[in-house]
Motif scaffolding. Structure first.
Motif, PDB file in Angstrom:
ATOM      1  N   UNK A  42       0.808  -1.201   0.000  1.00 25.46           N
ATOM      2  CA  UNK A  42       0.000   0.000   0.000  1.00 25.46           C
ATOM      3  C   UNK A  42       0.850   1.264   0.000  1.00 25.46           C
TER       4      UNK A  42
ATOM      5  N   UNK B 212      -0.205   4.016   1.023  1.00 25.48           N
ATOM      6  CA  UNK B 212      -0.549   4.864   2.166  1.00 25.48           C
ATOM      7  C   UNK B 212       0.119   4.398   3.447  1.00 25.48           C
ATOM      8  N   UNK B 213       0.928   3.340   3.370  1.00 25.85           N
ATOM      9  CA  UNK B 213       1.704   2.957   4.542  1.00 25.85           C
ATOM     10  C   UNK B 213       2.863   3.935   4.689  1.00 25.85           C
ATOM     11  N   UNK B 214       2.511   5.178   4.930  1.00 29.58           N
ATOM     12  CA  UNK B 214       3.539   6.218   4.983  1.00 29.58           C
ATOM     13  C   UNK B 214       3.216   7.198   6.083  1.00 29.58           C
ATOM     14  N   UNK B 215       4.137   7.312   6.995  1.00 24.03           N
ATOM     15  CA  UNK B 215       3.988   8.286   8.063  1.00 24.03           C
ATOM     16  C   UNK B 215       4.780   9.541   7.708  1.00 24.03           C
TER      17      UNK B 215
ATOM     18  N   UNK C 283       3.623  13.039   6.764  1.00 22.85           N
ATOM     19  CA  UNK C 283       2.656  13.023   5.674  1.00 22.85           C
ATOM     20  C   UNK C 283       1.453  13.874   6.048  1.00 22.85           C
TER      21      UNK C 283
END
Lengths: 806, 214
Positions: free
Chosen positions: A453, A455-458, A469
């Motif tokens: 994914x 969106x697995x982003x901090x 993010x």
């Protein structure tokens, strides 16, 4: 290294490189104060980039740290922050503010001194950010928070000096590693920043200096005269248990003979019980107080204020008074219970008599016979000025992960620059770029092998800079800053009534079986059951407590003290007759441990089989040995139920008798790799690591009260990672942390080297004199095996029958 | 191992995994799968949990289907953590789920987190009546009712685990999903729903029954 005072004249006039403002010199003179040699030397070294001052308690080291600041700020300083002072204790910052206020106000200097901690109000904190004082007194956690604000560069603009007080204490925990990373951050914001570390006596000043920063100069103050220290003559201590109740009449007598006495205990529970008993025996109504970390802030502040005013004759306390606050009136320190560690004992002794160059007076009160032996060994070591200490390991990477996340909160960072900054910190000097990148990857994306994914982003890389993010997550990150992991506790209440008696650790509560008795708040209670978040008990004063409540810090006896004890067993002892008799009895019914052999005893007690292994390897290694041996016993169908480890032995209990147990080094070592991963110690370590590194959020009290836990157990995450992502960074960190902290396999190997195949297993018909104290040891570890499965089943059936359901 | 009981004449088996097996109807019931929980948390900018809970849950479901030979499956609501979780489901996980669904009569009961998956096959129902029992997400207090929603959990010495709550009139299932917290079995909400002599049957290696209260 320079010894303070060498070649310097007496009095406060000569100031070397730096002059104190005339008003201040006059004010000092009016008070009849003359600077100590090391205080003058600190002024002379004001320009040094980094200095470590090691001085005994009462040597005025905090003032020594501030003198260059007062000299540089002078009579009419300009605006802006000049000096940041960091202490491990909130109480210390307010104390320092008062102490520093006297000369500043007395000499009419226009210097603003303020403190900033978790207790500082919202308005004051806002104002401090907008208009910082000249001197800001704070804690590592509050500094971490300040550094996450976008306006950090403006807040710290112009900062010249940073003073780290009680650095010997900070260096022993992750709080210190976090602080050193923050100092590197500060130095990037304020080039030319100078550091000062203030420390009590330590075993290896050079190592502490390297930890503070490259090129740190060491200044050793005169350590003062030898302490006046002895064991208190109070008759025979009990065979087992802690607390030192037997010595209360003798201790009261000492309190009467001194102005102010500090009575140290190793745990909060023991301090509580002792205080209650002392109070009941206090027939002449001496004013006495109690101080420990579980008490409310108001209670502690009241005691501190009464102490400062000289209104108390004695304070029963724990490690909460190890540091800080200068009380000139303390003229006796009593240590109840074995000191465990010579260095800490010396530092505690220093609490007595805060006047420089006067000998400190201290008395040791062993709480049981084994502690008599340990106290004797400690006295010998203090007299020989033979301090102990373990070398520090590499900087922990869970702390680094938190630092990376916190740095992203403030502003974006470039990976290259942050790596260079981190590698400039002593504890992280050998951190590889690959290791740094792995931490960054974990913080930014979770670092999972599965990359399904976006969106697995901090964190996101924008224009070469790593930033959050979603900037709104900053507030949650701030709430989770810090490296102190609170132990999950449960309230203990009398059945049918709401008023709580106190709190016990959740892990301890999990080991209780209905009918177990334990001590809380000085009374014996019987465990009935757990209801939601409450432990239900009834009073059961007639019975001895079966299990003791663990609370407060557990200290491990140092290698050096353990070795002294074993030598004493071998070479004979100069001990009071009661303890000598006890050891002789042990020798009669069983054996005494020997340096070159390993003693094990097996015996039935209280309906269960017991095995006691006297490894003298220190608490952590004995704990690991417990895990290794119970694993072995589980495989051989001996149904172990649990074990407890002390510094000198591991006691295992179970359903089957043990007649022989082999300690095979290769099997132990090979087993370590495969099974270690599944045990409770690793899960406990993982929880701390996951919280510090930011994988899970702290469970805040308010959220837990709702009953429905917002978070689920970290054990599930641990199991999931092990199954689906065994190479994950957090598992690697957990393993590293456990190996050096809780596992301490090195000391087991040293033990095996020492004993070879010289293992003696003695079968007894009852608990031996030496094993008896272990029965009351806190910190029991349950084994999740066949034995417990059998017990849980029995308990379930009993409950069903009792409820008339079967 | 498992725990056998009857509810209003229907023979039922609580499995150690947290699934309910009804042999007469060859029916397996699971509740609160919460597929995609870590994905939803990551999407909302919070913590980045290990993205493996969906496959861990699927693996346990697969094992139960294999062991029981179930022909019917009811997912008792909150199968996905939210609607978007379904769209974001990993392709390998989706294929695994489709494989489990193939050849079985599969019903998605509506939950409070999701109305049931929109892009997956299977029937969608607010509730299901079958073999004298009624299956719905949230307990209404009706007789012969099987529900989920509350994620009950309970303790025995040395064990804290998700649990079934069982009395003569109804059963509440534990959450089957891997990343699911829980509500203590003696919480007021649950005590209000269940009879005073209700049992808590703990999941784990084996099922263990204890009184729900105390």
């Amino acid at each position: 290294m320079t010894v303070a005072g060498h070649g310097l004249g007496r009095g406060g006039a000569y100031l070397g490189a730096m002059e104190l403002p005339v008003q201040l010199s006059k004010w000092f003179a009016a008070q009849g104060w003359a600077l100590h040699p090391h205080q003058r030397e600190m002024l002379a070294r004001a320009g040094a980039r980094s200095t470590l001052l090691i001085a005994p308690t009462g040597g005025g080291k905090t003032l020594a740290g501030f003198l260059p600041t007062l000299a540089e700020l002078g009579v009419s300083p300009g605006k802006g922050l000049h000096t940041l002072y960091i202490s491990p204790l909130k109480a210390l910052t307010s104390d320092i503010r008062r102490n520093l206020g006297r000369p500043v106000e007395g000499a009419e200097l226009a210097i603003r001194v303020e403190d900033r901690t978790g207790d500082t109000g919202y308005t004051a904190r806002r104002r401090q950010r907008a208009d910082p004082p000249h001197i800001l007194l704070t804690t590592p956690e509050s500094l971490a928070l300040l550094l996450t604000y976008e306006d950090a560069p403006r807040i710290f603009a112009g900062l010249q000096r940073v003073i780290v007080d009680e650095i010997h204490a900070l260096a022993e925990s992750k709080r210190g590693d976090q602080l050193m990373l923050q100092l590197a951050r500060l130095e990037a914001l304020c080039p030319g920043l100078r550091r000062v570390g203030l420390s009590a006596t330590v075993e290896d000043p050079a190592a502490l200096a390297d930890w503070l920063g490259a090129g740190t100069g060491v200044l050793l103050a005169d350590p003062g005269p030898d302490p006046d220290i002895a064991m208190l003559e109070a008759g025979a201590p009990p065979w087992a248990g802690g607390g030192g109740r037997y010595a209360i009449p003798a201790i009261l007598e000492q309190v009467k003979r001194h102005r102010t006495t500090l009575i140290f205990h190793n745990t909060r529970a023991q301090a509580e019980i002792f205080f209650r008993n002392l109070w009941m025996a206090n027939d002449t109504d001496l004013p006495i107080g109690i101080h420990h970390g579980s008490l409310s802030r108001e209670q502690r502040e009241r005691v501190e204020a009464a102490m400062a005013a000289g209104a108390l004759r004695a304070v029963v306390c724990t490690g909460s008074l190890d540091l800080g606050i200068d009380w000139g009136d303390v003229d006796l320190v009593i240590q109840v219970g074995a000191p465990k560690n010579v260095k800490r004992l010396v530092q505690r002794i220093g609490r007595a008599n805060h006047r420089y160059n006067a000998p400190s007076k201290a008395l040791l009160v062993p709480a049981n016979r084994m502690e008599v032996v340990e106290c004797k060994a400690a006295l010998d070591a203090v007299k020989a000025r033979d301090l102990d200490g373990e070398p520090r390991g590499r900087g922990p990477r869970d702390v680094l992960c938190q630092h990376i996340l916190a740095t992203a909160c403030a502003a974006g960072f470039a990976a290259d620059a942050l790596y260079a900054e981190v590698a400039s910190v002593g504890a992280y000097h050998d951190l590889t770029r690959a290791e740094f990148d792995a931490c960054l990857d974990f913080v930014a994306t979770g670092g999972y092998a599965l990359r399904a994914y976006d969106r697995w982003q901090r964190l996101m890389l924008r224009g070469g800079l790593w930033t959050l993010r979603d900037p709104r997550t900053a507030s949650v990150i701030r709430q989770n800053l810090g490296t102190i992991i609170e132990v999950e506790t449960l309230k203990v209440s009398l059945r049918g009534r709401g008023a709580p008696l106190g709190e016990i650790e959740e892990a301890f509560a999990a080991t209780l079986t209905p009918g177990d008795t334990f001590l809380i708040g000085g009374e014996v209670v019987r465990f009935h059951g757990l209801r939601e978040m409450t432990v239900e008990v009834t009073r059961d004063p007639g019975r001895p407590p079966k299990v003791a409540v663990f609370n407060g810090t557990k200290f491990a006896t140092s290698t050096q003290l353990s070795e002294r004890i074993l030598r004493m067993f071998q070479e004979g002892w100069d001990l009071p007759h009661h303890t000598a008799d006890w050891l002789n009895l042990q020798r009669e019914v069983s054996r005494l441990p020997e340096p070159g052999r390993l003693l094990m005893e097996s015996f039935p007690h209280d309906g269960r089989e017991h095995l006691c292994v006297y490894g003298f390897a220190g608490r952590n290694a004995q704990q690991t040995l417990g895990l290794l041996l119970t694993k072995e016993m589980e495989e051989r169908g001996l149904a172990p139920l649990g074990f407890v480890a002390t510094d000198y032995a591991t006691l295992i209990w179970g359903l089957e008798k043990v007649t022989a147990l082999e300690l095979d080094r290769d099997r132990l070592r090979a087993g370590l790799e495969t099974w270690l991963a599944g045990n409770a110690v690793m899960k406990r370590t993982f929880r701390s690591t996951a919280i510090i590194a930011g994988l899970i959020e702290r469970s805040h009290q308010g959220r837990r009260k709702s009953g429905r836990q917002a978070t689920f157990s970290s054990d599930i995450l641990y199991d999931t990672l092990r199954r689906f992502d065994p190479g994950h960074l957090l598992l690697e960190i957990t393993r590293e942390e456990a190996m050096r902290g809780l596992v301490d396999f090195g000391r087991i190997e040293a033990l095996l080297d020492r004993v070879g195949d010289r293992v003696d297993l003695v079968r007894l018909d009852r608990v031996s004199p030496l094993a008896a104290p272990l029965m009351l040891e806190p910190g029991r570890v349950p084994i999740q095996g066949a034995g417990r499965e059998r017990l849980a089943e029995d308990a379930a059936n009993q409950m069903l029958r009792a409820a008339g359901l079967r | 191992m498992d725990y056998r009981f009857s509810l209003q004449g229907a023979a039922l088996v609580a499995l150690p995994s947290g699934a309910l097996w009804a042999p007469e109807a060859a029916l397996l019931v699971v509740s609160d799968l919460h597929f995609g929980k870590s994905e939803r948390l990551a999407r909302r900018g919070g913590v980045l949990l290990p993205p493996y809970e969906t496959r861990a849950t699927l693996a346990r479901l697969d094992a139960d289907l294999e062991a029981t030979g179930a022909r019917r499956v009811i997912c008792l609501g909150d199968s996905f953590d939210d609607l978007a979780s379904e769209a974001e489901m990993d392709e390998a996980d989706r294929l695994w789920l489709l494989r489990l669904m193939a050849g079985r009569e599969w019903t998605w009961v509506e939950g409070n987190h999701d109305p049931g998956p929109l892009m997956l096959p299977g029937a969608h129902r607010a509730e299901v009546a079958l073999g004298g029992l009624v299956f719905r997400h949230i307990c209404t207090g009706a007789v012969a009712e099987v529900s989920g929603h509350y994620h009950p959990k309970a303790r025995l010495p040395g064990r804290v685990a998700p649990c079934f709550l069982i009395d003569t009139d109804r059963v509440i299932l534990p959450a089957f999903g891997t990343y699911t917290g829980g509500l203590w079995s003696d919480a007021p909400e649950l005590r209000a729903l269940m009879a005073p002599d209700a049992l808590a049957v703990l999941t784990g290696k084996t099922c263990l029954a204890r009184p729900m209260k105390g």
